[in-house]
Design a protein around this motif. Sequence first.
Motif, PDB file in Angstrom:
ATOM      1  N   TYR A 171      49.864  31.415  27.111  1.00 23.89           N
ATOM      2  CA  TYR A 171      49.276  32.798  26.863  1.00 23.89           C
ATOM      3  C   TYR A 171      50.108  33.736  26.531  1.00 23.89           C
ATOM      4  CZ  TYR A 171      45.689  30.108  29.311  1.00 23.89           C
ATOM      5  OH  TYR A 171      44.852  29.107  29.837  1.00 23.89           O
ATOM      6  N   ARG A 210      41.519  29.008  24.413  1.00 28.99           N
ATOM      7  CA  ARG A 210      40.375  28.584  25.124  1.00 28.99           C
ATOM      8  C   ARG A 210      40.656  27.147  25.311  1.00 28.99           C
ATOM      9  NH1 ARG A 210      35.441  26.573  23.140  1.00 28.99           N
ATOM     10  NH2 ARG A 210      33.749  26.871  24.414  1.00 28.99           N
ATOM     11  N   TYR A 243      42.821  26.760  28.389  1.00 31.76           N
ATOM     12  CA  TYR A 243      42.422  27.330  29.505  1.00 31.76           C
ATOM     13  C   TYR A 243      41.218  25.872  30.216  1.00 31.76           C
ATOM     14  CZ  TYR A 243      40.875  29.941  33.404  1.00 31.76           C
ATOM     15  OH  TYR A 243      40.745  30.309  34.717  1.00 31.76           O
ATOM     16  N   LYS A 244      40.677  25.346  29.051  1.00 33.00           N
ATOM     17  CA  LYS A 244      39.960  23.990  29.614  1.00 33.00           C
ATOM     18  C   LYS A 244      40.722  22.851  29.842  1.00 33.00           C
ATOM     19  CE  LYS A 244      35.711  24.607  27.332  1.00 33.00           C
ATOM     20  NZ  LYS A 244      34.628  23.549  26.452  1.00 33.00           N
ATOM     21  N   GLN A 273      45.641  24.533  31.925  1.00 29.51           N
ATOM     22  CA  GLN A 273      46.769  25.403  31.957  1.00 29.51           C
ATOM     23  C   GLN A 273      46.402  26.567  32.809  1.00 29.51           C
ATOM     24  OE1 GLN A 273      49.928  25.680  29.761  1.00 29.51           O
ATOM     25  NE2 GLN A 273      49.838  23.562  30.197  1.00 29.51           N
ATOM     26  N   PRO A 280      47.328  30.619  33.754  1.00 33.84           N
ATOM     27  CA  PRO A 280      48.643  31.527  33.609  1.00 33.84           C
ATOM     28  C   PRO A 280      49.035  31.611  34.644  1.00 33.84           C
ATOM     29  CG  PRO A 280      46.140  32.514  33.863  1.00 33.84           C
ATOM     30  CD  PRO A 280      45.802  31.264  33.702  1.00 33.84           C
ATOM     31  N   PRO A 312      52.654  33.366  35.550  1.00 31.77           N
ATOM     32  CA  PRO A 312      52.665  34.782  36.354  1.00 31.77           C
ATOM     33  C   PRO A 312      51.388  35.316  36.062  1.00 31.77           C
ATOM     34  CG  PRO A 312      54.203  34.478  34.648  1.00 31.77           C
ATOM     35  CD  PRO A 312      53.300  33.422  34.596  1.00 31.77           C
ATOM     36  N   ALA A 313      50.523  35.569  36.902  1.00 33.48           N
ATOM     37  CA  ALA A 313      49.257  36.226  36.713  1.00 33.48           C
ATOM     38  C   ALA A 313      48.793  37.156  37.902  1.00 33.48           C
ATOM     39  CB  ALA A 313      48.118  35.314  36.169  1.00 33.48           C
ATOM     40  N   VAL A 314      48.397  38.251  37.480  1.00 36.16           N
ATOM     41  CA  VAL A 314      48.262  39.058  38.873  1.00 36.16           C
ATOM     42  C   VAL A 314      46.589  38.836  39.503  1.00 36.16           C
ATOM     43  CG1 VAL A 314      49.781  40.649  38.653  1.00 36.16           C
ATOM     44  CG2 VAL A 314      47.901  41.184  37.471  1.00 36.16           C
ATOM     45  N   VAL A 315      45.770  38.493  38.338  1.00 41.12           N
ATOM     46  CA  VAL A 315      44.276  38.448  38.536  1.00 41.12           C
ATOM     47  C   VAL A 315      43.918  37.342  37.440  1.00 41.12           C
ATOM     48  CG1 VAL A 315      43.869  40.350  36.704  1.00 41.12           C
ATOM     49  CG2 VAL A 315      42.133  39.670  38.567  1.00 41.12           C
ATOM     50  N   ASP A 316      42.927  36.678  37.865  1.00 39.08           N
ATOM     51  CA  ASP A 316      42.240  35.634  37.071  1.00 39.08           C
ATOM     52  C   ASP A 316      40.837  35.892  37.252  1.00 39.08           C
ATOM     53  OD1 ASP A 316      41.611  33.550  35.337  1.00 39.08           O
ATOM     54  OD2 ASP A 316      43.061  32.031  36.404  1.00 39.08           O
ATOM     55  N   LYS A 317      40.008  36.592  36.432  1.00 39.96           N
ATOM     56  CA  LYS A 317      38.594  36.820  36.557  1.00 39.96           C
ATOM     57  C   LYS A 317      37.843  35.561  36.098  1.00 39.96           C
ATOM     58  CE  LYS A 317      38.054  41.210  38.127  1.00 39.96           C
ATOM     59  NZ  LYS A 317      37.903  41.279  39.377  1.00 39.96           N
ATOM     60  N   LEU A 318      38.420  34.826  34.963  1.00 39.58           N
ATOM     61  CA  LEU A 318      37.891  33.721  34.537  1.00 39.58           C
ATOM     62  C   LEU A 318      37.727  32.379  35.533  1.00 39.58           C
ATOM     63  CD1 LEU A 318      36.600  32.394  32.184  1.00 39.58           C
ATOM     64  CD2 LEU A 318      38.942  31.857  31.078  1.00 39.58           C
ATOM     65  N   ALA A 363      34.994  33.724  37.552  1.00 38.12           N
ATOM     66  CA  ALA A 363      33.607  33.713  36.919  1.00 38.12           C
ATOM     67  C   ALA A 363      33.104  32.125  37.040  1.00 38.12           C
ATOM     68  CB  ALA A 363      33.609  34.109  35.631  1.00 38.12           C
ATOM     69  N   LEU A 365      33.601  29.616  34.708  1.00 39.75           N
ATOM     70  CA  LEU A 365      32.906  29.087  33.278  1.00 39.75           C
ATOM     71  C   LEU A 365      33.689  28.010  32.747  1.00 39.75           C
ATOM     72  CD1 LEU A 365      32.178  32.296  31.211  1.00 39.75           C
ATOM     73  CD2 LEU A 365      30.548  30.535  32.035  1.00 39.75           C
ATOM     74  N   PRO A 421      51.011  39.829  33.375  1.00 41.44           N
ATOM     75  CA  PRO A 421      50.060  39.310  32.651  1.00 41.44           C
ATOM     76  C   PRO A 421      48.615  39.183  33.627  1.00 41.44           C
ATOM     77  CG  PRO A 421      51.646  37.627  32.962  1.00 41.44           C
ATOM     78  CD  PRO A 421      52.088  38.783  33.488  1.00 41.44           C
ATOM     79  N   ILE A 465      44.262  37.800  33.627  1.00 37.25           N
ATOM     80  CA  ILE A 465      42.962  37.563  32.830  1.00 37.25           C
ATOM     81  C   ILE A 465      41.773  38.517  33.388  1.00 37.25           C
ATOM     82  CG2 ILE A 465      40.971  36.052  32.071  1.00 37.25           C
ATOM     83  CD1 ILE A 465      43.189  33.805  31.944  1.00 37.25           C
ATOM     84  N   VAL A 491      39.977  34.959  25.458  1.00 40.49           N
ATOM     85  CA  VAL A 491      40.054  33.732  25.755  1.00 40.49           C
ATOM     86  C   VAL A 491      38.981  32.898  25.848  1.00 40.49           C
ATOM     87  CG1 VAL A 491      40.898  31.891  27.852  1.00 40.49           C
ATOM     88  CG2 VAL A 491      42.224  34.163  27.457  1.00 40.49           C
ATOM     89  N   PHE A 535      36.287  37.229  28.239  1.00 37.15           N
ATOM     90  CA  PHE A 535      37.456  37.194  29.023  1.00 37.15           C
ATOM     91  C   PHE A 535      38.642  37.358  28.348  1.00 37.15           C
ATOM     92  CE2 PHE A 535      33.929  35.128  31.021  1.00 37.15           C
ATOM     93  CZ  PHE A 535      34.067  35.711  32.540  1.00 37.15           C
TER      94      PHE A 535
END
Lengths: 118, 85, 175
Positions: A32, A96, A99-100, A103, A105, A107-113, A116, A118, C98, C100, C129, C139
Amino acid sequence: MLADSIAFVLLVIGLIFNALGVIGLLRFPDVYTRLHASTKATTFGSIFLCLGVVVYAIAHYFWTSDSQYLMVIVHTIIAVFALAVTNAAGSHAISRAAYKSGQIPEPAVVDKLAEAGL
Amino acid sequence: MIEMFMVAALITVIIGFGAMIRLILGPTNPDRVVAVDTINTLTVAVLILLSVLYEQFIFIDVAIVYALLSFVSTLYIAKHIGGEL
Amino acid sequence: MIPFIVSAFVAFLFYLVLVIGSGSVLFWSWEEIIAGVIIGLATGVICRKVFCKNENYRMLNPVRLVSFLFYICGPFLVELTKANLDVAYRIITGRIRPGIIRLRSGMKSDLALTMLAHSITLTPGTLSVNVDEKSHDLFIHVIHLDEGDEKKEAFEAEEIFTFMNLPAWIRRIAE
């Protein structure tokens, strides 16, 4: 000569941003952030390279009033629009699909996806 | 001053070879697609620069068609990676 | 009948833009204009059900088209420059954080949502995304989140742009 100097400056800016995009592509840790570097910086650099061509063609159109250079200006602007729109849509499609395909992300601090679902 | 377009096209091609390192290394398939997309964008810029350098203005039409076709190919590879094809 | 006229006219105008500088009648020659009329009529016959699928002629309003061109040349270009300087700084220093996040777009039509997603991808350090098709939420992947922002449930569309209010512009153009 003024037009040549302006075109030279625009070409240098475009080359710097293209080089930065590829350096980011080689340097960033996951797909990403690499997309960030490649999409934004490369599109911006290519827009500036095309602007250099447009400035050069405008100057030649006023010197020679050859209507071929008018075609160069209009077609280069159409190419820039095609490049910007297709790069944005293509990077959305790649992110997109990445992610499907699972993969996350890295180093990520938050992943709302993922929350959720989806 | 026409030589500056030649130098700019040469440097852009060298930058494209830098993107090819990521195409060879890239640990996963989406990384490779990103590298191919970058190389396509740089190729469009090189075509436009070369059209002014050689005064063959038909290259710009080739660049427009190349941009649209590379978009279609990127979309199909992305669909394949995402498992929708 | 209206879809045929609209698609034929748009195809004719686009052909004229493509062959600009070919002759002496303003910018075109008579042969190219006649060829443009024939190609426009053929395109209108073949593609009238593809181009005008949902019978929605809102974007033919010249005020919307002019404001779209102004949007590209004015606010969008400012945000594009700022975003690229930001990304160049991140590439050189490597300082990224980073994540999302969810973005409430508030757009009602599909065209406005597409324009917002493209603007988000090209401008402010963000990348769209995925999209929630029911609530029209986006998102987006952000390259640098500030401290404490990861606890927020959702962002509004106006918060992520710095100088210009791009969602208001998009609403004015496409809704």
